[in-house]
Design a protein around this motif. Sequence first.
Motif, PDB file in Angstrom:
ATOM      1  N   MET A 174       4.241   3.100  -7.281  1.00  0.00           N
ATOM      2  CA  MET A 174       4.746   4.480  -7.233  1.00  0.00           C
ATOM      3  C   MET A 174       4.309   5.244  -8.485  1.00  0.00           C
ATOM      4  O   MET A 174       3.889   6.407  -8.397  1.00  0.00           O
ATOM      5  CB  MET A 174       6.273   4.494  -7.104  1.00  0.00           C
ATOM      6  CG  MET A 174       6.794   3.995  -5.781  1.00  0.00           C
ATOM      7  SD  MET A 174       8.575   4.323  -5.528  1.00  0.00           S
ATOM      8  CE  MET A 174       9.303   3.396  -6.881  1.00  0.00           C
ATOM      9  N   LYS A 175       4.392   4.585  -9.628  1.00  0.00           N
ATOM     10  CA  LYS A 175       3.999   5.231 -10.887  1.00  0.00           C
ATOM     11  C   LYS A 175       2.528   5.619 -10.875  1.00  0.00           C
ATOM     12  O   LYS A 175       2.140   6.677 -11.397  1.00  0.00           O
ATOM     13  CB  LYS A 175       4.282   4.281 -12.056  1.00  0.00           C
ATOM     14  CG  LYS A 175       3.954   4.855 -13.424  1.00  0.00           C
ATOM     15  CD  LYS A 175       4.283   3.850 -14.530  1.00  0.00           C
ATOM     16  CE  LYS A 175       3.939   4.419 -15.904  1.00  0.00           C
ATOM     17  NZ  LYS A 175       4.251   3.441 -16.991  1.00  0.00           N
ATOM     18  N   SER A 176       1.691   4.784 -10.248  1.00  0.00           N
ATOM     19  CA  SER A 176       0.248   5.039 -10.244  1.00  0.00           C
ATOM     20  C   SER A 176      -0.121   6.314  -9.500  1.00  0.00           C
ATOM     21  O   SER A 176      -1.182   6.891  -9.733  1.00  0.00           O
ATOM     22  CB  SER A 176      -0.502   3.844  -9.637  1.00  0.00           C
ATOM     23  OG  SER A 176      -0.331   3.791  -8.227  1.00  0.00           O
ATOM     24  N   VAL A 177       0.747   6.742  -8.572  1.00  0.00           N
ATOM     25  CA  VAL A 177       0.473   7.963  -7.809  1.00  0.00           C
ATOM     26  C   VAL A 177       1.490   9.052  -8.138  1.00  0.00           C
ATOM     27  O   VAL A 177       1.616  10.042  -7.411  1.00  0.00           O
ATOM     28  CB  VAL A 177       0.451   7.684  -6.286  1.00  0.00           C
ATOM     29  CG1 VAL A 177      -0.727   6.784  -5.935  1.00  0.00           C
ATOM     30  CG2 VAL A 177       1.757   7.054  -5.806  1.00  0.00           C
ATOM     31  N   VAL A 229       0.858  -1.185   0.000  1.00  0.00           N
ATOM     32  CA  VAL A 229       0.000   0.000   0.000  1.00  0.00           C
ATOM     33  C   VAL A 229       0.888   1.225   0.000  1.00  0.00           C
ATOM     34  O   VAL A 229       1.886   1.276   0.725  1.00  0.00           O
ATOM     35  CB  VAL A 229      -0.915   0.033   1.242  1.00  0.00           C
ATOM     36  CG1 VAL A 229      -1.726   1.326   1.280  1.00  0.00           C
ATOM     37  CG2 VAL A 229      -1.849  -1.159   1.273  1.00  0.00           C
ATOM     38  N   ILE A 230       0.534   2.222  -0.800  1.00  0.00           N
ATOM     39  CA  ILE A 230       1.261   3.486  -0.777  1.00  0.00           C
ATOM     40  C   ILE A 230       0.298   4.595  -0.393  1.00  0.00           C
ATOM     41  O   ILE A 230      -0.887   4.574  -0.778  1.00  0.00           O
ATOM     42  CB  ILE A 230       1.930   3.773  -2.141  1.00  0.00           C
ATOM     43  CG1 ILE A 230       3.031   4.838  -1.973  1.00  0.00           C
ATOM     44  CG2 ILE A 230       0.919   4.165  -3.211  1.00  0.00           C
ATOM     45  CD1 ILE A 230       4.001   4.888  -3.150  1.00  0.00           C
ATOM     46  N   GLN A 284      -7.617   2.847  -3.933  1.00  0.00           N
ATOM     47  CA  GLN A 284      -7.480   2.525  -5.354  1.00  0.00           C
ATOM     48  C   GLN A 284      -6.674   1.237  -5.487  1.00  0.00           C
ATOM     49  O   GLN A 284      -5.563   1.126  -4.989  1.00  0.00           O
ATOM     50  CB  GLN A 284      -6.757   3.649  -6.100  1.00  0.00           C
ATOM     51  CG  GLN A 284      -6.521   3.328  -7.574  1.00  0.00           C
ATOM     52  CD  GLN A 284      -5.563   4.294  -8.251  1.00  0.00           C
ATOM     53  OE1 GLN A 284      -5.093   5.250  -7.638  1.00  0.00           O
ATOM     54  NE2 GLN A 284      -5.259   4.049  -9.514  1.00  0.00           N
ATOM     55  N   VAL A 285      -7.257   0.250  -6.154  1.00  0.00           N
ATOM     56  CA  VAL A 285      -6.563  -1.013  -6.385  1.00  0.00           C
ATOM     57  C   VAL A 285      -5.879  -0.949  -7.746  1.00  0.00           C
ATOM     58  O   VAL A 285      -6.536  -0.737  -8.774  1.00  0.00           O
ATOM     59  CB  VAL A 285      -7.525  -2.207  -6.316  1.00  0.00           C
ATOM     60  CG1 VAL A 285      -6.786  -3.506  -6.631  1.00  0.00           C
ATOM     61  CG2 VAL A 285      -8.167  -2.286  -4.931  1.00  0.00           C
TER      62      VAL A 285
END
Length: 557
Positions: free
Chosen positions: A463-466, A325-326, A537-538
Amino acid sequence: MSNITFNPDNITISVPKGTTILEAARQAGLSVESPCNGAGVCGKCRIERKNISDIEALLIKKSAFTEEHGEDDTYILACTACIEEDVLVELTANKESDLKILSKGRTFELDIDPAVKKVYSKDEDTTKVFYDGKEIATEPGNTEGENFGLVIDIGTTTMVASLVNLSSGEEVVSESVLNPQAVHAQDVVSRITMAAEEAGMNILYTEVVAEFNTLIDNVATKAGVDSRKIYEIILSGNTCMIHLATNVNPKSLGEYPYDPAIRGGSNEPAARHGLHLSPEATVYLPPIISSYVGPDITSGVLATQIHKRKDRSLLVDIGTNGEMVISKNGILSATSTAAGPAFEGMNIEFGMRAARGAIELFEIEDDETITVKTIGDAPAVGICGSGLMDIVGELVYHKVITKSGKFAKPEKANLPDFLARRLEERNGKTVFMLSEGVYLTQKDVRQVQLAKGAVRAGIEFLMKSVDLTAEEVDEVMIAGSFGYHLRAKSLINIGLLPKEFADKVDFVGNTSKTGGQAFLLNPLYRREMEELVKKIQVVELSNYDNFDEVFVQCLNF
């Protein structure tokens, strides 16, 4: 029919000729570790030939394991040794009391207000028991001081039970065991496959419930507590384990669209599962984030309070499943990767559980000495997960293993003699000798690459997703029993974590258990997490077209 006797339990059963030792042991109610479920590929069901009274009484078939590794005059595989005549087999295994399973973990300052409360009436000399304000039982005498709850963290490989005094919030005692399902199927995918058959599902469910009851009885006895005074149990674990523990078939997790059959955030009667608790006891299942991000991570979020932080934090549970989880200013995203069982010592030539004789620390010193530490300071007999990470990390750092994962050619890599001479030939293949009789193979290195590559790829895409880089992450929390025994430098050396994380790593322990304790001690945390899970967010890694490309890049050291 042939008779087989198993010592040291002195159990004799009759089985049809052609039955394997593994099948006979299971019929006798004995556990022989076989993570591949008797497919003949893992080699973990090895039995020393000297422990068999008459080797001629067996028909030993070839297997994928023996074809790859060659026949061994010392061992046979229980899954390929068929019983033809009467035979006596001595089974030896690591005692669970020797296993190192972590039960400690980070938590926060709790507001204690449990769902279960007791009120004593002096006039009636009875104690009423309430659950969420509703009376569920009346007990003779004053039992206000006997109010207990239980948390069981159900890992794919291990389980930890914690008995909690609901009045004070204190942990009274904890107990750790192996998950009995691991002897049949070593990872989530293989358990889903096994559960697809009714007989397999029945084995997985009944064995885990039987182990629950053993844990309940043990913690109650240790604490001097009547188990009927335990009124609530929290089951914290990955999504598949929660399905299996509650007798819900997890097959939907293996079929598109991979939706869980249950969502958690719910109660059910403990009596439904025959648990050794109060007849009125309740089971609470924490909310499930997704098919492969389970209540263990929900509990971890609660324990670490990552959702309330105003920085950029990463929580990673390193194990058979790499769940993470981030948090970016309190907004959460989660994903998971199939790391596989290498981190638990499985699929490794000398891999084993974290038990006596397992190499748990390996370090190459500047003065050219090599430190090899084993659990219990016993002679080395194998390698556990943390030791494996140390070994590979040190060998990568000292260029014994190249960036591509191959053992280096001593002359080309200019290796010092004290390292070069440990590279030997076994069965025509290069190995690195760790101690007498224990070594690391090229295949072992590949298994580590696959496992660490999966976790690293998950971290990169999360990390890229956020829209964060490794430099921008403020803290990296490594959770889980396995993760707690690791060293940050080993994770950096093998590339499981980016080098930018070097001074940001904190090992937070078994947050699945400590988060479960928070759920137990105040239902408000349940409502809080039930609402939060809806907002997480998954990140589905399969939706990224370049996942395979990044995964391959992450294989390199």
